[in-house]
Motif scaffolding. Structure first.
Motif, PDB file in Angstrom:
ATOM      1  N   HIS A   1       0.897  -1.123  -0.051  1.00 30.54           N
ATOM      2  CA  HIS A   1       0.111   0.259  -0.097  1.00 30.54           C
ATOM      3  C   HIS A   1       1.030   1.041   0.166  1.00 30.54           C
ATOM      4  CE1 HIS A   1      -3.307  -2.731   0.949  1.00 30.54           C
ATOM      5  NE2 HIS A   1      -2.533  -3.106   2.143  1.00 30.54           N
ATOM      6  N   HIS A   2       1.620   1.640  -1.169  1.00 33.50           N
ATOM      7  CA  HIS A   2       2.620   2.617  -0.946  1.00 33.50           C
ATOM      8  C   HIS A   2       1.766   4.134  -1.194  1.00 33.50           C
ATOM      9  CE1 HIS A   2       4.675  -0.708  -3.696  1.00 33.50           C
ATOM     10  NE2 HIS A   2       5.439  -0.662  -2.345  1.00 33.50           N
ATOM     11  N   GLU A   3       0.678   3.850  -1.551  1.00 35.42           N
ATOM     12  CA  GLU A   3      -0.112   5.110  -1.820  1.00 35.42           C
ATOM     13  C   GLU A   3      -0.580   5.838  -0.486  1.00 35.42           C
ATOM     14  OE1 GLU A   3      -2.956   1.858  -1.531  1.00 35.42           O
ATOM     15  OE2 GLU A   3      -1.211   2.150  -2.623  1.00 35.42           O
ATOM     16  N   MET A   4      -0.615   5.041   0.592  1.00 37.50           N
ATOM     17  CA  MET A   4      -0.736   5.435   2.027  1.00 37.50           C
ATOM     18  C   MET A   4       0.202   6.236   2.486  1.00 37.50           C
ATOM     19  SD  MET A   4      -2.962   2.314   3.468  1.00 37.50           S
ATOM     20  CE  MET A   4      -3.802   3.376   4.824  1.00 37.50           C
TER      21      MET A   4
ATOM     22  N   THR B   1       5.039  11.001  -0.318  1.00 31.39           N
ATOM     23  CA  THR B   1       5.746  10.597  -1.407  1.00 31.39           C
ATOM     24  C   THR B   1       7.144  10.827  -0.677  1.00 31.39           C
ATOM     25  OG1 THR B   1       4.329  11.689  -2.794  1.00 31.39           O
ATOM     26  CG2 THR B   1       6.399  11.506  -3.554  1.00 31.39           C
TER      27      THR B   1
END
Length: 442
Positions: free
Chosen positions: A284-287, A290
């Protein structure tokens, strides 16, 4: 003849005393005792000498017994037994006199603002420590023998009218069913008291502090003391009890509530941090912000292993360090833990075997786990932490969520001596005043 029966069972042992003498110079009698367990001076001055000269004894603590098994058990427990020729009853003198260590400060449960005494290995000293605090005629001590061969003395402690009678009887029944020949360790007793022998969560609480035991007994709990062990067991032990400490009630209510909340938060974080980190960075990189994600990726560029393997390996290494620190002598145990944590961890990062972020994650996990006041519960969390990590490694946050749900289901269906494990108190008012928080008392 009673003496012949006892001698046939015990045999001619170097530490067993068979003293023959005449009562008032006329009637033959024998005194049987175990050297090293009995107070020979007290027996000689208060039993043998007055019987020899005057035909009476001045010893206060005595009783008569005709059952051979009970007589032998008394002898092996440190009592002196008088057998008069021609009689089928023996007189037992409570004359235990073996060496014990003095009462000292608790070794594991640190006390800042409270009593400084702790239990020792002598069971009668421990019952006296309880009696001194609970000065009530309703205090009850029920004697039990543990182990088929050893016949270890144990005492069930409770307050009549506060403890539930059916629970007291259940404890006595379970202790009598302990099937081991010898009580080798505390687990022999704990597993006999547990509702589910396969449960990894503690269903029996232990303490080395008399004040803590007395506080629980006054609330209706049941205590168990075992001869030879400097701790007491408390049942039923429910989940919230394992997060409480005697210091919560010695400090200001605000500080007590704050520290208790820290324990709950620390325990929860120690469970989920490794699994959460693996789930986020793998699935779940999007959590993640950046910049943080880029920093993690940059620190992992030279590392060949997956995040799951890194966390898993470092968790296992952390467990090994804990065990090494416990098993080694105190003088070098702490040094090994520090060297292992700093030197080996730094070398592993430098060698690109693990990323620096993983070291931080495991360090925070370990520190959070140490705030749990119950050692048995902390050990349960160490196992659960690994299981949640594996779940997160396979299915990310979905696996972690499923693992937490299964853990909560497991805890909710667990019982301790019939009491639901996740029940805090019988009435809601008490749960509010002494549950997650420790509110001020009137």
């Amino acid at each position: 003849m009673l003496k012949a029966q006892i001698k046939q069972i015990l045999g001619e042992q170097s530490d067993i005393i068979y003293l023959d003498f005449l009562i008032k110079g006329e009637k033959p009698a024998a005194l049987i005792a175990v050297d090293g367990l009995v107070n020979l001076r007290a027996v000689g001055v208060e039993v043998v000498e007055p019987l020899t000269l005057h035909g009476i004894t001045w010893f206060a603590a005595q009783k008569e017994e005709s059952d051979v098994d009970k007589i032998i058990s008394s002898i092996l427990s440190g009592d002196a037994v008088l057998i008069i020729d021609g009689e089928e009853r023996a007189t037992i003198f409570d004359s235990k006199g073996f060496s014990t260590r003095g009462i000292s400060e608790p070794g594991q449960e640190n006390v800042i603002k409270g009593p400084k005494d702790s239990f020792i290995e002598a069971i009668r000293t421990n019952t006296a420590l309880i009696r001194r605090r609970l000065n009530t005629p309703k205090l009850r001590f029920a004697d039990v023998k543990l182990g088929k061969e050893a016949q270890t003395n144990a005492v069930v402690v409770y307050i009549d009218g506060i403890a539930e009678p059916e629970k007291v009887q259940e404890v006595l029944k379970r202790l009598e069913k302990v099937s081991e020949s010898f009580i080798k360790s505390t687990s022999s007793i704990e597993e006999g008291l547990k509702d589910s022998r396969w449960s990894i969560f503690p269903q029996v609480m232990y303490t080395e502090r008399p004040d803590k035991l007395c506080a629980n007994i006054a609330e209706g709990k049941i205590g168990i003391l075992v001869d030879g062990y400097p701790i007491a067991f408390i049942v039923p032990a429910v989940f919230n009890m394992l997060f409480q400490s005697g210091e919560d009630y010695s400090q200001n209510y605000a500080h007590g509530s704050y520290v208790r909340l820290l324990r709950y938060a620390g325990a929860f974080l120690s469970l989920i941090i490794p699994a959460f980190y693996v789930a986020i960075t793998t699935f779940h990189h999007e959590m993640l912000p950046t910049n943080l994600m880029l920093a993690i990726i940059k620190s992992k560029q030279a590392v060949s292993f997956t995040t799951f393997l890194e966390v898993f390996a470092l968790l296992v290494a952390f467990e090994i360090l804990i065990e090494a620190g416990i098993r080694l002598p105190k003088s070098i145990g702490q040094a090994v833990s520090i060297i292992g944590g700093l030197v080996v961890g730094d070398a592993a990062v430098s060698a690109k075997l693990i990323s620096p972020a993983i070291v931080v994650v495991i360090a925070v996990t370990g520190i959070c786990g140490f705030v749990v006041s119950s050692g048995d519960l902390a050990n349960s969390f160490r196992i659960t932490r690994i299981l949640l990590l594996i779940s997160a490694g396979f299915a990310g946050l979905y696996g972690l969520s499923l693992g937490l749900i299964l853990m909560m289901y497991y805890l909710c269906q667990t019982t301790s001596l019939g009491a639901p494990y996740m029940t805090a108190y019988k009435d809601g008012d008490a749960a509010i005043k002494d549950g997650l928080l420790r509110l001020p008392r009137r």
